[in-house]
Design a protein around this motif. Structure first.
Motif, PDB file in Angstrom:
ATOM      1  N   HIS A 263       0.855  -1.180   0.000  1.00 31.04           N
ATOM      2  CA  HIS A 263       0.000   0.000   0.000  1.00 31.04           C
ATOM      3  C   HIS A 263       0.891   1.230   0.000  1.00 31.04           C
ATOM      4  O   HIS A 263       1.557   1.532   0.992  1.00 31.04           O
TER       5      HIS A 263
ATOM      6  N   PRO B 279      -0.532   4.980   2.305  1.00 30.04           N
ATOM      7  CA  PRO B 279      -1.762   4.354   2.807  1.00 30.04           C
ATOM      8  C   PRO B 279      -2.793   5.374   3.278  1.00 30.04           C
ATOM      9  O   PRO B 279      -2.470   6.317   3.993  1.00 30.04           O
ATOM     10  N   GLU B 280      -4.044   5.154   2.855  1.00 26.32           N
ATOM     11  CA  GLU B 280      -5.138   6.007   3.301  1.00 26.32           C
ATOM     12  C   GLU B 280      -5.546   5.625   4.710  1.00 26.32           C
ATOM     13  O   GLU B 280      -5.665   4.456   5.055  1.00 26.32           O
ATOM     14  N   GLN B 281      -5.798   6.634   5.498  1.00 18.87           N
ATOM     15  CA  GLN B 281      -6.150   6.426   6.899  1.00 18.87           C
ATOM     16  C   GLN B 281      -7.408   5.584   7.063  1.00 18.87           C
ATOM     17  O   GLN B 281      -7.500   4.761   7.986  1.00 18.87           O
TER      18      GLN B 281
ATOM     19  N   TYR C  18      -6.211   1.878   6.613  1.00 19.63           N
ATOM     20  CA  TYR C  18      -4.979   1.399   7.233  1.00 19.63           C
ATOM     21  C   TYR C  18      -5.219   0.338   8.326  1.00 19.63           C
ATOM     22  O   TYR C  18      -4.703  -0.780   8.243  1.00 19.63           O
ATOM     23  N   LYS C  19      -5.996   0.658   9.337  1.00 17.07           N
ATOM     24  CA  LYS C  19      -6.205  -0.282  10.436  1.00 17.07           C
ATOM     25  C   LYS C  19      -7.010  -1.504  10.004  1.00 17.07           C
ATOM     26  O   LYS C  19      -6.768  -2.623  10.468  1.00 17.07           O
TER      27      LYS C  19
ATOM     28  N   ARG D 223      -4.728  -3.759   7.998  1.00 13.95           N
ATOM     29  CA  ARG D 223      -3.728  -4.312   8.918  1.00 13.95           C
ATOM     30  C   ARG D 223      -4.318  -5.438   9.759  1.00 13.95           C
ATOM     31  O   ARG D 223      -3.609  -6.405  10.095  1.00 13.95           O
TER      32      ARG D 223
ATOM     33  N   TYR E  27       0.492  -7.457   4.873  1.00 17.82           N
ATOM     34  CA  TYR E  27       0.238  -6.060   4.501  1.00 17.82           C
ATOM     35  C   TYR E  27       1.429  -5.183   4.854  1.00 17.82           C
ATOM     36  O   TYR E  27       1.868  -5.134   6.006  1.00 17.82           O
TER      37      TYR E  27
ATOM     38  N   THR F 241       3.111  -1.134   4.152  1.00 13.86           N
ATOM     39  CA  THR F 241       2.868   0.219   3.664  1.00 13.86           C
ATOM     40  C   THR F 241       4.197   0.914   3.384  1.00 13.86           C
ATOM     41  O   THR F 241       5.208   0.642   4.026  1.00 13.86           O
TER      42      THR F 241
ATOM     43  N   SER G  17       4.501   9.761   4.851  1.00 14.96           N
ATOM     44  CA  SER G  17       3.357   9.406   5.682  1.00 14.96           C
ATOM     45  C   SER G  17       3.777   8.798   7.017  1.00 14.96           C
ATOM     46  O   SER G  17       4.649   7.915   7.067  1.00 14.96           O
TER      47      SER G  17
ATOM     48  N   LEU H 144       2.130   6.739   8.523  1.00 17.57           N
ATOM     49  CA  LEU H 144       1.597   5.375   8.508  1.00 17.57           C
ATOM     50  C   LEU H 144       2.492   4.399   7.743  1.00 17.57           C
ATOM     51  O   LEU H 144       2.191   3.214   7.676  1.00 17.57           O
TER      52      LEU H 144
ATOM     53  N   ASP I 271       5.359   1.832   6.778  1.00 18.64           N
ATOM     54  CA  ASP I 271       6.301   0.878   7.372  1.00 18.64           C
ATOM     55  C   ASP I 271       7.697   1.084   6.799  1.00 18.64           C
ATOM     56  O   ASP I 271       8.698   0.929   7.505  1.00 18.64           O
TER      57      ASP I 271
END
Length: 254
Positions: free
Chosen positions: A92, A95-97, A100-101, A104, A111, A113, A118, A120, A122
């Motif tokens: 991703h 990643p769009e908020q 994201y969760k 995940r 997954y 990112t 961002s 968010l 990784d």
């Protein structure tokens, strides 16, 4: 509304992402109702929030997940596939908020990112030089990123390179479908002039209908889906989808 527009145009996106975490519960409670529904979390509201950097669109930002029309369209498409059931290795980009969760938490997904900025992400990486092996991912999301990238062809080539044969990429962009050819001018560098020419201070182009051919020229097989290919007329209004949004489904054919 003017204040909301000013915030979008002046506060850096990473800070907006962080600030939205504490604001969401209060806004969601205030706007609770039954007029519109966000399919991502299933919650309904009497209205959605406005959104837009230059031109504000009414009733488009869902208070709970902060999803926009394009996010909800993508979610509905994914629900029609095996994305939530079969094992997949997913990359991703930016990643769009709102996803994201949820992504995940999916046990069937491996997954990862990536992004340069961002909070968010990784992996901090340049989309034009991704630090991943060839043919690595079953699914790649890269939405509303390419309009920020000067060498978008190189970015598309990198996305193609790291996608597995038989894999699928979804690369949404802001697009003017009444424009046949993409408009870009790299001599325009100031945020003020980019906002004037491209609609947002950090965009470097406006994509036209030729966007899909740009993807095809890199090697992708592209399917163009609109809201009415995915949802019925009642759902388009209920979920506040855009009838003109096109979802590009990009496949890497072995």
């Amino acid at each position: 509304m003017k204040l909301f527009k000013t915030i979008l145009n002046t506060i850096p996106r990473p800070l907006l992402i962080k600030a939205s975490y504490w604001a969401r519960p209060f806004v969601s409670f205030y706007l609770r109702g039954n007029t519109y529904t966000d399919p991502i979390d299933g919650k309904s509201f009497r209205k959605f929030l406005p959104y837009g950097y230059e031109v504000q669109r009414e009733n488009v930002l869902a208070p709970g997940t902060l999803s926009l029309e394009r996010h909800r369209l993508l979610w509905l498409y994914l629900q029609s596939t095996d994305f939530f059931t079969n094992s997949k290795k997913v990359l991703h980009v930016a990643p769009e908020q709102c996803f994201y969760k949820l992504f995940r938490a999916q046990n069937n997904l491996e997954y990862l990112t990536t992004d340069l900025y961002s909070p968010l992400a990784d992996v901090r990486a340049d989309i034009c030089d991704l630090p991943f092996e060839n043919d690595s991912y079953d699914i790649i999301f890269c939405n509303h990123v390419l309009e920020h990238i000067i060498d978008d062809q190189k970015a598309m080539q990198e996305l193609y390179r790291v996608l597995k044969p038989g894999g699928k990429g979804i690369f949404q962009i802001p697009q003017e479908l009444n424009r046949g050819t993409t408009y870009e001018d790299f001599s325009i560098t100031s945020p003020e002039k980019r906002k004037m020419h491209f609609g947002q201070y950090d965009h470097v182009r406006i994509y036209g209908k030729d966007y899909f051919d740009k993807l095809r020229n890199v090697g992708f097989k592209v399917e163009e889906l609109n809201a009415h290919d995915i949802a019925n007329t009642t759902e388009v209004e209920k979920y506040r989808l855009s009838a003109t949004e096109i979802l590009p489904i990009c496949r890497k054919i072995d």
